[in-house]
Design a protein around this motif. Sequence first.
Motif, mmCIF file in Angstrom:
data_model
loop_
_atom_site.group_PDB
_atom_site.id
_atom_site.type_symbol
_atom_site.label_atom_id
_atom_site.label_comp_id
_atom_site.label_asym_id
_atom_site.label_seq_id
_atom_site.Cartn_x
_atom_site.Cartn_y
_atom_site.Cartn_z
ATOM 1 N N ARG A 52 51.171 116.848 59.835
ATOM 2 C CA ARG A 52 50.715 115.650 60.553
ATOM 3 C C ARG A 52 48.990 115.656 60.216
ATOM 4 O O ARG A 52 48.422 116.709 60.216
ATOM 5 N N ASN A 53 48.697 114.371 60.128
ATOM 6 C CA ASN A 53 47.203 113.876 60.139
ATOM 7 C C ASN A 53 47.131 112.847 61.282
ATOM 8 O O ASN A 53 47.634 112.074 61.045
ATOM 9 N N TYR A 54 45.808 112.829 61.807
ATOM 10 C CA TYR A 54 45.464 111.916 62.824
ATOM 11 C C TYR A 54 44.032 111.204 62.350
ATOM 12 O O TYR A 54 43.289 111.833 62.162
ATOM 13 N N ALA A 55 43.988 110.022 62.689
ATOM 14 C CA ALA A 55 42.455 109.686 62.889
ATOM 15 C C ALA A 55 41.889 110.134 64.104
ATOM 16 O O ALA A 55 42.421 110.504 65.323
ATOM 17 N N ASP A 56 40.586 110.395 63.714
ATOM 18 C CA ASP A 56 39.689 111.088 64.966
ATOM 19 C C ASP A 56 39.953 110.310 66.240
ATOM 20 O O ASP A 56 39.801 110.786 67.446
ATOM 21 N N SER A 57 39.863 109.138 66.105
ATOM 22 C CA SER A 57 39.986 108.253 67.499
ATOM 23 C C SER A 57 41.253 108.522 68.354
ATOM 24 O O SER A 57 41.109 108.074 69.509
ATOM 25 N N VAL A 58 42.254 108.903 67.670
ATOM 26 C CA VAL A 58 43.543 109.172 68.549
ATOM 27 C C VAL A 58 43.845 110.419 68.518
ATOM 28 O O VAL A 58 44.896 110.801 69.035
ATOM 29 N N LYS A 59 43.335 111.346 67.636
ATOM 30 C CA LYS A 59 43.693 112.996 67.864
ATOM 31 C C LYS A 59 43.601 113.377 69.589
ATOM 32 O O LYS A 59 42.866 113.250 69.964
ATOM 33 N N GLY A 60 44.689 114.179 69.632
ATOM 34 C CA GLY A 60 44.993 114.742 71.006
ATOM 35 C C GLY A 60 45.617 113.665 71.849
ATOM 36 O O GLY A 60 45.822 114.020 72.832
ATOM 37 N N ARG A 61 45.617 112.564 71.555
ATOM 38 C CA ARG A 61 46.312 111.448 72.332
ATOM 39 C C ARG A 61 47.585 110.964 71.992
ATOM 40 O O ARG A 61 48.386 110.434 72.378
ATOM 41 N N PHE A 62 47.658 110.858 70.522
ATOM 42 C CA PHE A 62 48.944 110.347 69.754
ATOM 43 C C PHE A 62 49.664 111.797 69.244
ATOM 44 O O PHE A 62 49.028 112.426 68.709
ATOM 45 N N THR A 63 51.192 111.286 68.854
ATOM 46 C CA THR A 63 51.604 112.163 68.259
ATOM 47 C C THR A 63 52.832 111.695 67.535
ATOM 48 O O THR A 63 53.239 110.596 67.790
ATOM 49 N N ILE A 64 52.846 111.901 66.163
ATOM 50 C CA ILE A 64 53.734 111.253 65.033
ATOM 51 C C ILE A 64 54.664 112.101 64.869
ATOM 52 O O ILE A 64 54.543 113.597 64.960
ATOM 53 N N SER A 65 56.091 111.856 64.936
ATOM 54 C CA SER A 65 57.066 112.493 64.375
ATOM 55 C C SER A 65 58.150 111.743 63.605
ATOM 56 O O SER A 65 58.435 110.640 63.448
ATOM 57 N N ARG A 66 58.965 112.660 63.220
ATOM 58 C CA ARG A 66 60.269 111.950 62.337
ATOM 59 C C ARG A 66 61.469 112.766 62.507
ATOM 60 O O ARG A 66 61.519 113.755 62.723
ATOM 61 N N ASP A 67 62.539 111.952 62.242
ATOM 62 C CA ASP A 67 63.897 112.515 62.359
ATOM 63 C C ASP A 67 64.838 112.198 60.910
ATOM 64 O O ASP A 67 64.956 111.017 60.970
ATOM 65 N N ASN A 68 64.699 113.006 60.315
ATOM 66 C CA ASN A 68 65.104 112.497 58.865
ATOM 67 C C ASN A 68 66.696 112.227 58.789
ATOM 68 O O ASN A 68 66.868 111.546 58.099
ATOM 69 N N ALA A 69 67.314 112.636 59.855
ATOM 70 C CA ALA A 69 69.057 112.686 59.763
ATOM 71 C C ALA A 69 69.080 111.035 60.172
ATOM 72 O O ALA A 69 70.114 110.487 59.445
#
Length: 116
Positions: free
Chosen positions: A57-74
């Motif tokens: 995962r990588n985040y923009a500095d402006s959202v780091k610590g506040r946003f979380t990206i995730s994926r469900d491949n199934a």
Amino acid sequence: QVQLVESGGGLVQPGGSLRLSCAASRSIFSRYAMGWYRQAPGKERELVAVITTNGNRNYADSVKGRFTISRDNAENTVSLQMNSLKPEDTAVYYCNAAWGTLESHWGQGTQVTVSS
């Protein structure tokens, strides 16, 4: 052809939370990096977060610590959990699927408005 559909946008007060979801029409886990972008009025579209096929995962500095990206491949879905929202987060949020530089697919976007 990959089709992407976003959902979960809406109006929220500063400090609140929203969870955005993106559903893909076909399998994406083995080929595509997935990302969330946003575009605010009068500004260029910017990368918010990206997740690779192996879960990095990588985040923009402006959202780091506040946003979380995730994926469900199934389920062929990608989500963006947004906490501690600020008025500056107001934008149209877009889901993106990219296979190197050969393919890039976009959803239609979902509006997020952060206001008292």
